[in-house]
Scaffold this motif. Sequence first.
Motif, PDB file in Angstrom:
ATOM      1  N   GLY A 205       0.861  -1.175   0.000  1.00 19.99           N
ATOM      2  CA  GLY A 205       0.000   0.000   0.000  1.00 19.99           C
ATOM      3  C   GLY A 205       0.892   1.217   0.000  1.00 19.99           C
ATOM      4  N   LYS A 206       0.344   2.332  -0.474  1.00 17.72           N
ATOM      5  CA  LYS A 206       1.203   3.520  -0.528  1.00 17.72           C
ATOM      6  C   LYS A 206       1.414   4.059   0.892  1.00 17.72           C
ATOM      7  CE  LYS A 206      -2.336   6.901  -1.098  1.00 17.72           C
ATOM      8  NZ  LYS A 206      -3.232   7.639  -1.934  1.00 17.72           N
ATOM      9  N   PRO A 207       2.333   4.983   1.051  1.00 17.27           N
ATOM     10  CA  PRO A 207       2.629   5.483   2.404  1.00 17.27           C
ATOM     11  C   PRO A 207       1.394   6.050   3.105  1.00 17.27           C
ATOM     12  CG  PRO A 207       4.297   6.233   0.865  1.00 17.27           C
ATOM     13  CD  PRO A 207       3.243   5.564   0.045  1.00 17.27           C
ATOM     14  N   ASN A 208       1.364   5.844   4.415  1.00 14.15           N
ATOM     15  CA  ASN A 208       0.336   6.426   5.288  1.00 14.15           C
ATOM     16  C   ASN A 208      -1.058   5.819   5.203  1.00 14.15           C
ATOM     17  OD1 ASN A 208       1.422   8.220   7.080  1.00 14.15           O
ATOM     18  ND2 ASN A 208       1.676   9.790   5.503  1.00 14.15           N
ATOM     19  N   VAL A 209      -1.199   4.727   4.488  1.00 15.81           N
ATOM     20  CA  VAL A 209      -2.534   4.106   4.436  1.00 15.81           C
ATOM     21  C   VAL A 209      -2.774   3.258   5.682  1.00 15.81           C
ATOM     22  CG1 VAL A 209      -2.790   4.120   1.929  1.00 15.81           C
ATOM     23  CG2 VAL A 209      -1.643   2.189   3.047  1.00 15.81           C
ATOM     24  N   GLY A 210      -1.684   2.882   6.385  1.00 14.32           N
ATOM     25  CA  GLY A 210      -1.861   2.128   7.631  1.00 14.32           C
ATOM     26  C   GLY A 210      -1.225   0.746   7.642  1.00 14.32           C
ATOM     27  N   LYS A 211      -0.200   0.550   6.813  1.00 13.10           N
ATOM     28  CA  LYS A 211       0.446  -0.774   6.759  1.00 13.10           C
ATOM     29  C   LYS A 211       1.061  -1.159   8.109  1.00 13.10           C
ATOM     30  CE  LYS A 211       3.137   0.492   3.446  1.00 13.10           C
ATOM     31  NZ  LYS A 211       2.573   1.844   3.278  1.00 13.10           N
ATOM     32  N   SER A 212       1.833  -0.230   8.652  1.00 11.75           N
ATOM     33  CA  SER A 212       2.482  -0.519   9.937  1.00 11.75           C
ATOM     34  C   SER A 212       1.436  -0.719  11.028  1.00 11.75           C
ATOM     35  CB  SER A 212       3.406   0.613  10.343  1.00 11.75           C
ATOM     36  OG  SER A 212       4.344   0.835   9.343  1.00 11.75           O
ATOM     37  N   SER A 213       0.395   0.106  10.988  1.00 11.92           N
ATOM     38  CA  SER A 213      -0.657  -0.023  12.001  1.00 11.92           C
ATOM     39  C   SER A 213      -1.318  -1.396  11.910  1.00 11.92           C
ATOM     40  CB  SER A 213      -1.714   1.065  11.814  1.00 11.92           C
ATOM     41  OG  SER A 213      -1.107   2.325  11.769  1.00 11.92           O
ATOM     42  N   LEU A 214      -1.532  -1.852  10.668  1.00 11.88           N
ATOM     43  CA  LEU A 214      -2.139  -3.168  10.490  1.00 11.88           C
ATOM     44  C   LEU A 214      -1.215  -4.255  11.034  1.00 11.88           C
ATOM     45  CD1 LEU A 214      -4.266  -5.123   9.338  1.00 11.88           C
ATOM     46  CD2 LEU A 214      -2.975  -5.123   7.207  1.00 11.88           C
ATOM     47  N   THR A 232       9.507   5.787   6.721  1.00  7.27           N
ATOM     48  CA  THR A 232      10.289   5.190   7.811  1.00  7.27           C
ATOM     49  C   THR A 232      10.325   3.674   7.746  1.00  7.27           C
ATOM     50  OG1 THR A 232       8.345   5.462   9.136  1.00  7.27           O
ATOM     51  CG2 THR A 232      10.162   6.964   9.576  1.00  7.27           C
ATOM     52  N   THR A 233       9.394   3.111   6.991  1.00 11.73           N
ATOM     53  CA  THR A 233       9.372   1.646   6.907  1.00 11.73           C
ATOM     54  C   THR A 233      10.066   1.187   5.642  1.00 11.73           C
ATOM     55  OG1 THR A 233       7.029   2.152   7.087  1.00 11.73           O
ATOM     56  CG2 THR A 233       7.748   0.121   8.066  1.00 11.73           C
ATOM     57  N   ARG A 234      11.136   1.883   5.276  1.00 13.15           N
ATOM     58  CA  ARG A 234      11.799   1.556   4.018  1.00 13.15           C
ATOM     59  C   ARG A 234      12.377   0.138   4.054  1.00 13.15           C
ATOM     60  NH1 ARG A 234      15.420   6.051   2.340  1.00 13.15           N
ATOM     61  NH2 ARG A 234      13.497   6.848   1.470  1.00 13.15           N
ATOM     62  N   ASN A 312      -8.972   0.764   4.992  1.00 10.73           N
ATOM     63  CA  ASN A 312      -8.618   1.104   6.374  1.00 10.73           C
ATOM     64  C   ASN A 312      -9.215   2.455   6.790  1.00 10.73           C
ATOM     65  OD1 ASN A 312      -7.317   0.789   8.834  1.00 10.73           O
ATOM     66  ND2 ASN A 312      -5.485   1.897   8.139  1.00 10.73           N
ATOM     67  N   LYS A 313      -9.144   2.694   8.060  1.00  9.87           N
ATOM     68  CA  LYS A 313      -9.577   3.951   8.691  1.00  9.87           C
ATOM     69  C   LYS A 313     -11.085   4.160   8.618  1.00  9.87           C
ATOM     70  CE  LYS A 313      -5.081   5.998   7.564  1.00  9.87           C
ATOM     71  NZ  LYS A 313      -4.271   7.185   7.293  1.00  9.87           N
ATOM     72  N   ILE A 314     -11.851   3.099   8.779  1.00  8.54           N
ATOM     73  CA  ILE A 314     -13.307   3.247   8.699  1.00  8.54           C
ATOM     74  C   ILE A 314     -13.884   3.948   9.933  1.00  8.54           C
ATOM     75  CG2 ILE A 314     -13.789   1.315   7.124  1.00  8.54           C
ATOM     76  CD1 ILE A 314     -14.591  -0.231   9.768  1.00  8.54           C
ATOM     77  N   ASP A 315     -13.020   4.225  10.918  1.00  5.86           N
ATOM     78  CA  ASP A 315     -13.491   4.981  12.070  1.00  5.86           C
ATOM     79  C   ASP A 315     -13.674   6.456  11.713  1.00  5.86           C
ATOM     80  OD1 ASP A 315     -10.595   4.608  11.840  1.00  5.86           O
ATOM     81  OD2 ASP A 315     -10.486   6.099  13.449  1.00  5.86           O
ATOM     82  N   LEU A 316     -13.081   6.859  10.571  1.00  4.46           N
ATOM     83  CA  LEU A 316     -13.219   8.246  10.126  1.00  4.46           C
ATOM     84  C   LEU A 316     -14.272   8.318   9.015  1.00  4.46           C
ATOM     85  CD1 LEU A 316      -9.400   9.074   9.887  1.00  4.46           C
ATOM     86  CD2 LEU A 316     -10.949   9.588  11.801  1.00  4.46           C
ATOM     87  N   GLU A 317     -14.525   9.521   8.551  1.00  7.02           N
ATOM     88  CA  GLU A 317     -15.486   9.669   7.456  1.00  7.02           C
ATOM     89  C   GLU A 317     -14.852   9.119   6.177  1.00  7.02           C
ATOM     90  OE1 GLU A 317     -17.805  13.240   5.219  1.00  7.02           O
ATOM     91  OE2 GLU A 317     -17.243  13.534   7.339  1.00  7.02           O
TER      92      GLU A 317
HETATM   93  P1  GDP Z   1       2.047   3.181   6.651  1.00  5.33           P
HETATM   94  O1  GDP Z   1       2.898   4.276   6.162  1.00  5.33           O
HETATM   95  O2  GDP Z   1       1.199   2.617   5.535  1.00  5.33           O
HETATM   96  O3  GDP Z   1       2.766   2.107   7.386  1.00  5.33           O
HETATM   97  O4  GDP Z   1       0.961   3.838   7.640  1.00  5.33           O
HETATM   98  P2  GDP Z   1       0.985   3.908   9.230  1.00  5.33           P
HETATM   99  O5  GDP Z   1       0.547   2.630   9.812  1.00  5.33           O
HETATM  100  O6  GDP Z   1       2.250   4.508   9.667  1.00  5.33           O
HETATM  101  O7  GDP Z   1      -0.221   4.942   9.461  1.00  5.33           O
HETATM  102  C1  GDP Z   1      -0.176   6.282   8.997  1.00  5.33           C
HETATM  103  C2  GDP Z   1      -1.032   7.169   9.874  1.00  5.33           C
HETATM  104  O8  GDP Z   1      -2.398   6.766   9.801  1.00  5.33           O
HETATM  105  C3  GDP Z   1      -0.670   7.118  11.355  1.00  5.33           C
HETATM  106  O9  GDP Z   1      -0.826   8.380  11.900  1.00  5.33           O
HETATM  107  C4  GDP Z   1      -1.700   6.156  11.932  1.00  5.33           C
HETATM  108  O10 GDP Z   1      -1.962   6.418  13.281  1.00  5.33           O
HETATM  109  C5  GDP Z   1      -2.912   6.486  11.092  1.00  5.33           C
HETATM  110  N1  GDP Z   1      -3.848   5.349  11.010  1.00  5.33           N
HETATM  111  C6  GDP Z   1      -3.566   4.078  10.650  1.00  5.33           C
HETATM  112  N2  GDP Z   1      -4.671   3.304  10.710  1.00  5.33           N
HETATM  113  C7  GDP Z   1      -5.671   4.107  11.122  1.00  5.33           C
HETATM  114  C8  GDP Z   1      -7.072   3.887  11.389  1.00  5.33           C
HETATM  115  O11 GDP Z   1      -7.615   2.785  11.264  1.00  5.33           O
HETATM  116  N3  GDP Z   1      -7.800   4.973  11.788  1.00  5.33           N
HETATM  117  C9  GDP Z   1      -7.231   6.199  11.947  1.00  5.33           C
HETATM  118  N4  GDP Z   1      -8.022   7.193  12.350  1.00  5.33           N
HETATM  119  N5  GDP Z   1      -5.930   6.431  11.721  1.00  5.33           N
HETATM  120  C10 GDP Z   1      -5.150   5.414  11.310  1.00  5.33           C
END
Ligand code: GDP
Length: 436
Positions: A205-214, A232-234, A312-317
């Motif tokens: 997935g592209k940056p910031n979509v939530g890969k690390s969070s997942l 940062t996750t290079r 991802n991020k279905i907790d937001l709009e």
């Molecule tokens: P990566 O670059 O794809 O690895 O993305 P990260 O996991 O670093 O997430 C990027 C940003 O999105 C961070 O600020 C996370 O806290 C935020 N984020 C990730 N998942 C969610 C989610 O399910 N809901 C919300 N509201 N924010 C999320």
Amino acid sequence: MSGEKCFEILDKIFVPKNKQKIEDIKGYKIKYGKIVDNGQIVDEVLVSYFKTPKSYTTENMCEINSHGGNFIVRKILELCLKNGADLAEPGEFTKRAFLNGRIDLLQAESVIDVINAKSEREAKTGIKQLEGFLSKEISDIKKDIMDVMVNIEVAIDYPEYDVDDVTISQITDMLDKIENKLLKLEKSFDNGKIIKEGIKTAIIGKPNVGKSSLLNAILKEDRAIVTEYEGTTRDTIEEFVNINGIPLKLVDTAGIRNAKDEVEKIGINKSRDIANEADLVIAIFDSTKELTKEDLEILNIAKNKKSIIILNKIDLETKIDENNEKIKQTSDNIIKISALNNIGIEKLYEKISELFNLNEINLDSESIITNIRHKNLISKSIEDVKKTKETINNKMPLDIIAIFIKDILSDLSNITGEEVSEDIINEIFSKFCLGK
Ligand code: GDP
């Protein structure tokens, strides 16, 4: 220690509290006493006795349990060596068990699997093989082949009777049955591979979509870096995780991004490569944003693979959902989650189970092949069954057919080790850790 001289050597270094002649000590006994070197006490120990043939190697064996610690253990080991013992080679104990006929080669190899098991399922498969389930299956197939041989030998021995079509069709039927059993075993290797090596899973997935969070949500530990900054996750992080006892090998990649510079380009290519190599691709998207060009690239990679799409991020709009045309065209496996809030992760596990039929892998009722050596020999034996059937179809004489059937038998004997060469035996046992 194992072998003819083991009690003799033990006698020189061990003073049991109640001195007894070795002849009077029964097997499966533990004795308390002291290890001594020139009259000096080295340690208080317990020694277990195993008497031939009732031991792991079938030889006389003893095990010295000391208080442990590097120095004492080394000292005792040195004493044994000084008094005539040789250091065991890797796998030597199991090798002796095999050479002395207590276990077959297949069982010996499963000892390595048990030792190296990373999950409960893997350990269970190893234990089952150690108990001889697979060996029995192979020996049943060998019996079937012997039956075919008997039919043929009878026909060869009584040439005055014409080999009638009935005999031929009987033999063909038997060979079909054998082939089916072998094919089933060959197929079980795929399940075995999953159990042994895990499902190699790429999260892209592209940056910031939530890969690390997942990844964090799955690992339930903060081992991967979660950050709001891109890049940062290079470096790739690999993690194992167990879902229903199945190890999942997760590879988190640098993510796919615009190829701005050389380093970034490597990131993209690496993601593609990892996705290409993976058994499963998890493509993740930020559902609060419309799909971008990079997202479409990610979808493209996922399209040709066994994949799961994550919104991802279905907790937001949200701005996109499962009805998005581009997403629908890529995969039927769409899951909505919030990685940050741990929502929907269970659905991801269920999907993976479904995609890989994990619930159907029933370890209790199936013999599973996990070893590539066994798999190759099974495949070869299937080829040999096919060749035999061809020979029959070509109306070759029975003694020629018999030669082909012997090939099948020899493939299978190679698995259990009855006909295996010394080189192969040495190679197999070299994979063991020292002494096991
Ligand atoms: P990566 O670059 O794809 O690895 O993305 P990260 O996991 O670093 O997430 C990027 C940003 O999105 C961070 O600020 C996370 O806290 C935020 N984020 C990730 N998942 C969610 C989610 O399910 N809901 C919300 N509201 N924010 C999320």
